[in-house]
Design an enzyme around this catalytic site. Sequence first.
Site, PDB file in Angstrom:
ATOM      1  CB  SER A  15      -0.925   0.068   1.360  1.00 26.65           C
ATOM      2  OG  SER A  15      -1.541   1.391   1.332  1.00 26.65           O
ATOM      3  CE  LYS A  66     -11.897  -0.880  -1.248  1.00 30.95           C
ATOM      4  NZ  LYS A  66     -11.430  -0.527  -2.745  1.00 30.95           N
ATOM      5  CG  ASP A 102     -12.885   3.078  -3.513  1.00 33.86           C
ATOM      6  OD1 ASP A 102     -11.798   3.902  -3.656  1.00 33.86           O
ATOM      7  OD2 ASP A 102     -13.040   1.980  -3.335  1.00 33.86           O
ATOM      8  CG  ASN A 146     -16.758 -11.461 -10.507  1.00 34.16           C
ATOM      9  OD1 ASN A 146     -15.806 -10.875 -10.365  1.00 34.16           O
ATOM     10  ND2 ASN A 146     -17.633 -11.922  -9.351  1.00 34.16           N
ATOM     11  NE  ARG A 147     -12.914 -16.493  -8.838  1.00 35.63           N
ATOM     12  CZ  ARG A 147     -11.812 -16.327  -7.884  1.00 35.63           C
ATOM     13  NH1 ARG A 147     -10.833 -16.699  -8.331  1.00 35.63           N
ATOM     14  NH2 ARG A 147     -11.902 -15.541  -6.756  1.00 35.63           N
ATOM     15  CE1 TYR A 213      -0.693   1.226  -4.686  1.00 36.26           C
ATOM     16  CE2 TYR A 213      -3.077   1.167  -4.960  1.00 36.26           C
ATOM     17  CZ  TYR A 213      -1.857   1.036  -4.170  1.00 36.26           C
ATOM     18  OH  TYR A 213      -2.144   0.870  -2.722  1.00 36.26           O
TER      19      TYR A 213
HETATM   20  P1  ATR Z   1     -12.745  -5.267  -3.491  1.00 36.66           P
HETATM   21  O1  ATR Z   1     -13.620  -5.347  -2.580  1.00 36.66           O
HETATM   22  O2  ATR Z   1     -11.555  -4.403  -2.955  1.00 36.66           O
HETATM   23  O3  ATR Z   1     -12.951  -5.013  -4.804  1.00 36.66           O
HETATM   24  P2  ATR Z   1     -12.804  -8.263  -3.360  1.00 36.66           P
HETATM   25  O4  ATR Z   1     -14.438  -8.004  -3.008  1.00 36.66           O
HETATM   26  O5  ATR Z   1     -12.081  -9.247  -2.822  1.00 36.66           O
HETATM   27  O6  ATR Z   1     -12.313  -6.743  -3.535  1.00 36.66           O
HETATM   28  O7  ATR Z   1     -13.218  -8.299  -5.024  1.00 36.66           O
HETATM   29  C1  ATR Z   1     -11.948  -8.909  -5.638  1.00 36.66           C
HETATM   30  C2  ATR Z   1     -12.632  -9.237  -7.177  1.00 36.66           C
HETATM   31  O8  ATR Z   1     -11.636  -9.835  -7.914  1.00 36.66           O
HETATM   32  C3  ATR Z   1     -13.740  -9.963  -7.169  1.00 36.66           C
HETATM   33  O9  ATR Z   1     -14.639  -9.807  -8.315  1.00 36.66           O
HETATM   34  C4  ATR Z   1     -13.090 -11.663  -7.370  1.00 36.66           C
HETATM   35  O10 ATR Z   1     -13.767 -12.362  -8.355  1.00 36.66           O
HETATM   36  P3  ATR Z   1     -15.242 -13.443  -7.392  1.00 36.66           P
HETATM   37  O11 ATR Z   1     -16.119 -12.550  -7.086  1.00 36.66           O
HETATM   38  O12 ATR Z   1     -15.423 -14.465  -8.252  1.00 36.66           O
HETATM   39  O13 ATR Z   1     -14.362 -13.817  -6.093  1.00 36.66           O
HETATM   40  C5  ATR Z   1     -11.989 -11.132  -8.434  1.00 36.66           C
HETATM   41  N1  ATR Z   1     -10.877 -12.108  -8.500  1.00 36.66           N
HETATM   42  C6  ATR Z   1     -10.135 -12.316  -7.453  1.00 36.66           C
HETATM   43  N2  ATR Z   1      -9.091 -13.283  -7.695  1.00 36.66           N
HETATM   44  C7  ATR Z   1      -9.468 -13.607  -8.840  1.00 36.66           C
HETATM   45  C8  ATR Z   1      -8.927 -14.580 -10.021  1.00 36.66           C
HETATM   46  N3  ATR Z   1      -7.878 -15.444  -9.511  1.00 36.66           N
HETATM   47  N4  ATR Z   1      -9.694 -14.859 -11.082  1.00 36.66           N
HETATM   48  C9  ATR Z   1     -10.612 -14.177 -11.364  1.00 36.66           C
HETATM   49  N5  ATR Z   1     -11.403 -13.254 -10.552  1.00 36.66           N
HETATM   50  C10 ATR Z   1     -10.506 -12.939  -9.388  1.00 36.66           C
END
Ligand code: ATR
Length: 269
Positions: A15, A66, A102, A146-147, A213
């Site tokens: 960070s 978050k 944000d 999204n995944r 970043y």
């Molecule tokens: P933030 O609140 O900061 O956005 P988060 O809630 O942990 O962090 O969200 C991270 C995002 O990155 C999610 O959309 C996550 O996908 P999932 O909802 O399927 O978990 C995505 N993400 C993180 N690692 C990933 C990976 N290896 N492949 C695909 N998506 C990933």
Amino acid sequence: MVIRTGVVGHPISHSLSPKIYNTWFADVGIAGQYEAVDVVPENFETTVRQLARDGWRGVNVTIPHKTAAYEIADYRNPEAERVGAANLLVFSEGKIIADNTDVAGFRSCLQSIPTKTNRAVVLGAGGAAGAIIAALSSCGEVSIVNRTLSKAGALSERADAKTQAYTWDALPDLLQNTDFLINTTSLGMTGQPRLEIDLAPLPQQAEVYDIVYTPLETEFLKAAKARGLRAVGGLSMLVYQAVPSFKAYTGVEISDVDAMLRSLEEVCG
Ligand code: ATR
């Protein structure tokens, strides 16, 4: 009395927030201290409540907390309510107040991106994605990729913009009609898996934004630039969202935001 603040996340060693806030404390002559606090999800709530009891003014919240930050709050400001996630918790008279800076941060980034966005694709459906989608409320159409499809669907239902939820396999088709592609996942961050997307279907005038970043220029941004696309990294959103957070802690509004951006680019570049 020293104002104690910080950022809670996991991982957090990357960070740049302590550098931003501690520089601003010094610049405006306020006694303040901003620390990075590494907390795993199981300990998030107890840690935040302890910091509040210890007299901290508040904390910023980042991946992956978050949504949890939104849930533990006693009060939620309208932006946090709108997104269903918070990146700022302020402690006041024994209560926790959630906000989401944000949204304003990404809106400020949009002002420096000249093209009018009609069709955006947002990769990811976490808290950062929710804020970015809220900031894109005047955009014609936003596709959330999204995944986990159910999380994209939940964000889509909450959004003001015209949105639709997809899984990653829809991307090649979606990109053909996209003029703004935004990565909100942690993929591509130092220590995380790469974000591998074939950018070939994107139209030539498309813009790309990566909220990551570290590194300043991710492989994703490099690939976009190699295709001749305008590509911007996440440092700008980090700094712009910090301005209202700093104001919430201190009452002081930082005016020269670009000076911080330039100095971070020098340090990290
Ligand atoms: P933030 O609140 O900061 O956005 P988060 O809630 O942990 O962090 O969200 C991270 C995002 O990155 C999610 O959309 C996550 O996908 P999932 O909802 O399927 O978990 C995505 N993400 C993180 N690692 C990933 C990976 N290896 N492949 C695909 N998506 C990933």
